[in-house]
Motif scaffolding. Structure first.
Motif, PDB file in Angstrom:
ATOM      1  N   PRO A  82       0.824  -1.206   0.000  1.00 12.70           N
ATOM      2  CA  PRO A  82       0.000   0.000   0.000  1.00 12.70           C
ATOM      3  C   PRO A  82       0.859   1.256   0.000  1.00 12.70           C
ATOM      4  CG  PRO A  82       0.081  -0.956   2.189  1.00 12.70           C
ATOM      5  CD  PRO A  82       0.739  -1.941   1.264  1.00 12.70           C
ATOM      6  N   SER A  83       0.324   2.321  -0.582  1.00 12.58           N
ATOM      7  CA  SER A  83       1.002   3.609  -0.512  1.00 12.58           C
ATOM      8  C   SER A  83       1.063   4.040   0.949  1.00 12.58           C
ATOM      9  CB  SER A  83       0.218   4.649  -1.316  1.00 12.58           C
ATOM     10  OG  SER A  83      -1.039   4.893  -0.696  1.00 12.58           O
ATOM     11  N   PRO A  84       1.970   4.964   1.291  1.00 11.01           N
ATOM     12  CA  PRO A  84       2.025   5.420   2.685  1.00 11.01           C
ATOM     13  C   PRO A  84       0.682   5.946   3.184  1.00 11.01           C
ATOM     14  CG  PRO A  84       3.985   6.138   1.507  1.00 11.01           C
ATOM     15  CD  PRO A  84       3.065   5.541   0.483  1.00 11.01           C
ATOM     16  N   ARG A  85      -0.045   6.637   2.323  1.00 11.33           N
ATOM     17  CA  ARG A  85      -1.370   7.168   2.705  1.00 11.33           C
ATOM     18  C   ARG A  85      -2.324   6.037   3.044  1.00 11.33           C
ATOM     19  NH1 ARG A  85      -5.950   8.379  -0.617  1.00 11.33           N
ATOM     20  NH2 ARG A  85      -7.173  10.219   0.005  1.00 11.33           N
ATOM     21  N   GLU A  86      -2.368   5.026   2.173  1.00 10.36           N
ATOM     22  CA  GLU A  86      -3.281   3.916   2.409  1.00 10.36           C
ATOM     23  C   GLU A  86      -2.805   3.009   3.542  1.00 10.36           C
ATOM     24  OE1 GLU A  86      -6.448   3.540   1.205  1.00 10.36           O
ATOM     25  OE2 GLU A  86      -5.895   5.592   0.654  1.00 10.36           O
ATOM     26  N   ALA A  87      -1.487   2.962   3.752  1.00 12.17           N
ATOM     27  CA  ALA A  87      -0.971   2.210   4.905  1.00 12.17           C
ATOM     28  C   ALA A  87      -1.499   2.815   6.202  1.00 12.17           C
ATOM     29  CB  ALA A  87       0.551   2.210   4.898  1.00 12.17           C
ATOM     30  N   LEU A  88      -1.532   4.141   6.272  1.00 14.25           N
ATOM     31  CA  LEU A  88      -2.050   4.805   7.461  1.00 14.25           C
ATOM     32  C   LEU A  88      -3.540   4.533   7.648  1.00 14.25           C
ATOM     33  CD1 LEU A  88      -0.114   8.170   7.103  1.00 14.25           C
ATOM     34  CD2 LEU A  88       0.134   6.521   8.972  1.00 14.25           C
ATOM     35  N   VAL A  89      -4.270   4.457   6.543  1.00 10.97           N
ATOM     36  CA  VAL A  89      -5.697   4.123   6.626  1.00 10.97           C
ATOM     37  C   VAL A  89      -5.870   2.704   7.159  1.00 10.97           C
ATOM     38  CG1 VAL A  89      -7.802   3.724   5.279  1.00 10.97           C
ATOM     39  CG2 VAL A  89      -6.378   5.729   4.813  1.00 10.97           C
ATOM     40  N   ARG A  90      -5.103   1.772   6.624  1.00 11.94           N
ATOM     41  CA  ARG A  90      -5.195   0.376   7.080  1.00 11.94           C
ATOM     42  C   ARG A  90      -4.855   0.249   8.559  1.00 11.94           C
ATOM     43  NH1 ARG A  90      -2.487  -3.792   2.734  1.00 11.94           N
ATOM     44  NH2 ARG A  90      -3.507  -3.073   0.821  1.00 11.94           N
ATOM     45  N   ILE A  91      -3.832   0.961   8.978  1.00  7.67           N
ATOM     46  CA  ILE A  91      -3.407   0.911  10.379  1.00  7.67           C
ATOM     47  C   ILE A  91      -4.519   1.438  11.278  1.00  7.67           C
ATOM     48  CG2 ILE A  91      -1.818   1.970  12.032  1.00  7.67           C
ATOM     49  CD1 ILE A  91       0.288   1.824   9.711  1.00  7.67           C
ATOM     50  N   ALA A  92      -5.137   2.538  10.867  1.00  5.31           N
ATOM     51  CA  ALA A  92      -6.203   3.131  11.667  1.00  5.31           C
ATOM     52  C   ALA A  92      -7.399   2.184  11.789  1.00  5.31           C
ATOM     53  CB  ALA A  92      -6.642   4.459  11.054  1.00  5.31           C
ATOM     54  N   ARG A 191      -7.660   9.926   5.566  1.00  7.64           N
ATOM     55  CA  ARG A 191      -7.356  10.426   4.211  1.00  7.64           C
ATOM     56  C   ARG A 191      -7.442  11.956   4.166  1.00  7.64           C
ATOM     57  NH1 ARG A 191     -10.741   5.703   2.469  1.00  7.64           N
ATOM     58  NH2 ARG A 191      -9.239   4.104   1.787  1.00  7.64           N
ATOM     59  N   ALA A 192      -8.447  12.513   4.827  1.00  8.66           N
ATOM     60  CA  ALA A 192      -8.598  13.967   4.827  1.00  8.66           C
ATOM     61  C   ALA A 192      -7.433  14.648   5.538  1.00  8.66           C
ATOM     62  CB  ALA A 192      -9.915  14.350   5.495  1.00  8.66           C
ATOM     63  N   MET A 193      -6.995  14.088   6.665  1.00  9.24           N
ATOM     64  CA  MET A 193      -5.867  14.667   7.382  1.00  9.24           C
ATOM     65  C   MET A 193      -4.591  14.621   6.554  1.00  9.24           C
ATOM     66  SD  MET A 193      -6.319  13.520  11.389  1.00  9.24           S
ATOM     67  CE  MET A 193      -4.881  14.500  11.872  1.00  9.24           C
ATOM     68  N   ILE A 194      -4.342  13.466   5.920  1.00  7.90           N
ATOM     69  CA  ILE A 194      -3.122  13.336   5.117  1.00  7.90           C
ATOM     70  C   ILE A 194      -3.184  14.252   3.899  1.00  7.90           C
ATOM     71  CG2 ILE A 194      -1.730  11.761   3.728  1.00  7.90           C
ATOM     72  CD1 ILE A 194      -1.555  11.424   6.805  1.00  7.90           C
ATOM     73  N   ASP A 195      -4.326  14.298   3.232  1.00  4.87           N
ATOM     74  CA  ASP A 195      -4.461  15.176   2.063  1.00  4.87           C
ATOM     75  C   ASP A 195      -4.268  16.643   2.480  1.00  4.87           C
ATOM     76  OD1 ASP A 195      -4.922  12.958   0.542  1.00  4.87           O
ATOM     77  OD2 ASP A 195      -7.099  13.261   0.368  1.00  4.87           O
ATOM     78  N   GLY A 196      -4.777  17.013   3.646  1.00  5.73           N
ATOM     79  CA  GLY A 196      -4.598  18.375   4.129  1.00  5.73           C
ATOM     80  C   GLY A 196      -3.147  18.684   4.432  1.00  5.73           C
ATOM     81  N   LEU A 197      -2.443  17.739   5.017  1.00  5.87           N
ATOM     82  CA  LEU A 197      -1.018  17.941   5.309  1.00  5.87           C
ATOM     83  C   LEU A 197      -0.194  18.034   4.039  1.00  5.87           C
ATOM     84  CD1 LEU A 197      -0.652  15.433   8.302  1.00  5.87           C
ATOM     85  CD2 LEU A 197      -0.442  17.929   8.425  1.00  5.87           C
ATOM     86  N   ILE A 198      -0.553  17.228   3.044  1.00  8.03           N
ATOM     87  CA  ILE A 198       0.153  17.270   1.755  1.00  8.03           C
ATOM     88  C   ILE A 198      -0.070  18.633   1.095  1.00  8.03           C
ATOM     89  CG2 ILE A 198       0.195  16.342  -0.589  1.00  8.03           C
ATOM     90  CD1 ILE A 198      -0.359  13.584   0.666  1.00  8.03           C
TER      91      ILE A 198
END
Length: 202
Positions: A82-92, A191-198
């Motif tokens: 998974p991409s780092p973004r999706e890895a964070l989603v999976r972890i959550a 996803r919203a938090m990561i997209d906002g940080l990006i």
């Protein structure tokens, strides 16, 4: 190891396992040393020959819970790449699922309070901090320009947001959220938090 030490270590392992089962069944408030002593076949006072006090016993159970949580988070990202973004989603989502499946043991991690003048032992702090690598590593890949200190703060902030949703979502009160809906909302939040940080970094 002498026979006496072997017996003590076995009894200590039995005590921690019995405490884990008791917390899982009754919650942290239901942990009673007298019942534990009866369960493992020793005198009530002998419990304190196996652990220093109830705090240590709860922390030892907590370490076992954290180890299983660590394994669950690792498994969540082991399939595919998974991409780092999706890895964070999976972890959550894995965190949410673990909490739902191990509710009383998970709650005990946060309900237990040490006395104000009694610090957590180093081994317990290390057990807790090890879990942050699951969040830290994908964040480091997403934001290589950030310092370790900045990444650490972001990791804690992301965890706090997810933990808050899980805590409220699993409450057996009016704020409870059905698990499928909670999982979906957590994924949306991450996803919203990561997209906002990006976007902010750009």
């Amino acid at each position: 190891m002498t026979k006496a030490l072997e017996r003590r270590e076995k009894l200590r392992a039995d005590l921690i396992q019995a405490a884990e089962q008791m917390i899982a069944a009754r919650g942290l408030a239901g942990l009673k040393t007298r019942d534990l002593a009866r369960e493992i076949g020793c005198a009530n006072g002998a419990v304190y020959n196996l652990v220093t006090d109830v705090d240590e016993l709860v922390l030892r159970v907590g370490s076992r819970t954290l180890l299983r949580l660590d394994e669950a988070l690792s498994a969540a990202v082991s399939a595919g790449e998974p991409s780092p973004r999706e890895a964070l989603v999976r972890i959550a989502i894995a965190y949410c699922d673990f909490a739902a499946e191990n509710l009383q043991l998970w709650r005990a991690l946060f309900e237990h309070r040490m006395a104000a003048d009694k610090p957590l032992p180093d081994w317990s702090v290390n057990d807790q901090m090890q879990l942050f690598r699951h969040i830290y590593q994908p964040l480091a890949a997403l934001f290589p320009e950030r310092s370790p200190e900045e990444l650490g703060i972001t990791a804690r902030s992301l965890f706090s947001a997810v933990h808050g949703m899980v805590t409220l979502g699993l409450e057996q009160k009016l704020v409870a959220v059905p698990l499928p809906a909670l999982r979906k909302e957590i994924a949306t939040l991450v996803r919203a938090m990561i997209d906002g940080l990006i976007a902010q970094a750009a």
